[in-house]
Scaffold this motif. Structure first.
Motif, mmCIF file in Angstrom:
data_model
loop_
_atom_site.group_PDB
_atom_site.id
_atom_site.type_symbol
_atom_site.label_atom_id
_atom_site.label_comp_id
_atom_site.label_asym_id
_atom_site.label_seq_id
_atom_site.Cartn_x
_atom_site.Cartn_y
_atom_site.Cartn_z
ATOM 1 N N ASN A 74 33.283 -39.319 41.609
ATOM 2 C CA ASN A 74 35.136 -38.758 41.347
ATOM 3 C C ASN A 74 35.141 -37.892 39.987
ATOM 4 O OD1 ASN A 74 36.182 -39.592 43.460
ATOM 5 N ND2 ASN A 74 35.925 -41.476 43.257
ATOM 6 N N HIS A 75 34.138 -37.840 39.303
ATOM 7 C CA HIS A 75 34.289 -37.029 37.843
ATOM 8 C C HIS A 75 34.473 -35.351 38.014
ATOM 9 C CE1 HIS A 75 30.899 -34.755 39.559
ATOM 10 N NE2 HIS A 75 30.696 -34.533 38.466
ATOM 11 N N ASP A 76 34.423 -34.854 39.255
ATOM 12 C CA ASP A 76 35.380 -33.442 39.288
ATOM 13 C C ASP A 76 37.151 -33.394 39.487
ATOM 14 O OD1 ASP A 76 32.875 -31.787 39.131
ATOM 15 O OD2 ASP A 76 32.768 -31.832 41.143
ATOM 16 N N ARG A 77 37.330 -34.513 39.886
ATOM 17 C CA ARG A 77 39.412 -34.891 40.443
ATOM 18 C C ARG A 77 39.317 -35.813 38.218
ATOM 19 N NH1 ARG A 77 41.933 -39.811 41.879
ATOM 20 N NH2 ARG A 77 40.111 -40.803 41.868
ATOM 21 N N TYR A 78 39.086 -36.597 38.301
ATOM 22 C CA TYR A 78 39.240 -36.923 36.794
ATOM 23 C C TYR A 78 39.288 -35.878 36.025
ATOM 24 C CZ TYR A 78 38.517 -41.571 38.360
ATOM 25 O OH TYR A 78 38.421 -43.118 38.800
ATOM 26 N N LEU A 79 38.084 -34.461 35.704
ATOM 27 C CA LEU A 79 38.069 -33.947 34.798
ATOM 28 C C LEU A 79 39.684 -33.103 34.962
ATOM 29 C CD1 LEU A 79 34.318 -32.895 34.053
ATOM 30 C CD2 LEU A 79 36.035 -33.492 32.626
ATOM 31 N N ARG A 80 39.847 -33.076 36.276
ATOM 32 C CA ARG A 80 40.902 -31.988 36.556
ATOM 33 C C ARG A 80 42.078 -32.311 36.574
ATOM 34 N NH1 ARG A 80 40.150 -31.729 41.726
ATOM 35 N NH2 ARG A 80 40.869 -33.466 42.883
ATOM 36 N N GLU A 81 42.236 -34.059 36.195
ATOM 37 C CA GLU A 81 43.413 -34.349 36.549
ATOM 38 C C GLU A 81 44.075 -34.102 34.785
ATOM 39 O OE1 GLU A 81 42.800 -38.389 38.120
ATOM 40 O OE2 GLU A 81 43.704 -38.419 40.248
ATOM 41 N N HIS A 83 43.020 -32.210 32.748
ATOM 42 C CA HIS A 83 43.344 -30.450 32.185
ATOM 43 C C HIS A 83 44.421 -30.518 33.200
ATOM 44 C CE1 HIS A 83 42.434 -26.396 31.298
ATOM 45 N NE2 HIS A 83 43.007 -25.934 33.219
ATOM 46 N N GLU A 84 45.036 -31.276 34.037
ATOM 47 C CA GLU A 84 46.118 -30.764 34.676
ATOM 48 C C GLU A 84 47.560 -31.751 33.606
ATOM 49 O OE1 GLU A 84 46.163 -32.218 38.302
ATOM 50 O OE2 GLU A 84 45.493 -29.813 38.761
ATOM 51 N N ASN A 85 46.540 -32.436 33.321
ATOM 52 C CA ASN A 85 47.966 -33.083 32.600
ATOM 53 C C ASN A 85 48.155 -33.033 31.198
ATOM 54 O OD1 ASN A 85 48.353 -34.842 34.719
ATOM 55 N ND2 ASN A 85 46.973 -36.031 34.061
ATOM 56 N N GLU A 87 48.402 -28.990 30.306
ATOM 57 C CA GLU A 87 48.854 -27.814 30.582
ATOM 58 C C GLU A 87 50.854 -28.515 30.726
ATOM 59 O OE1 GLU A 87 47.488 -26.490 34.427
ATOM 60 O OE2 GLU A 87 45.908 -25.199 32.691
#
Length: 87
Positions: A74-81, A83-85, A87
């Motif tokens: 799930n590393h991509d999902r964690y990185l996206r989260e 990054h979204e947090n 912003e």
């Protein structure tokens, strides 16, 4: 008492040299003072930036699932989260 200064010597392009000279003159500072100020500002800015991979590892440690396996899947999902947090 001020810290003793350490002499540094480095190369820069003609364009950067002109920028440094112009900036020092416009601020009424020596070129060395401008460089020292720039280094301090750069260090402060970069010390505040979080490493997303370290943040992701910290997040994985908080979960009860197998962290290594979960992180690898799930590393991509964690990185996206993360990054979204930001912003």
């Amino acid at each position: 008492m001020a810290d003793p200064m350490k002499r540094k010597q480095f190369h820069m392009s003609k364009e950067d040299d002109k920028l440094l000279k112009d900036l020092a003159q416009s601020k009424g500072m020596s070129e060395a003072e401008v460089v020292r100020e720039a280094v301090q500002e750069y260090a402060a800015k970069n010390s505040q930036q979080l490493n997303p991979l370290l943040e992701m590892a910290k997040e994985a440690e908080q979960h009860t699932v197998d962290s290594a396996n979960d992180l690898s899947v799930n590393h991509d999902r964690y990185l996206r989260e993360i990054h979204e947090n930001e912003e």
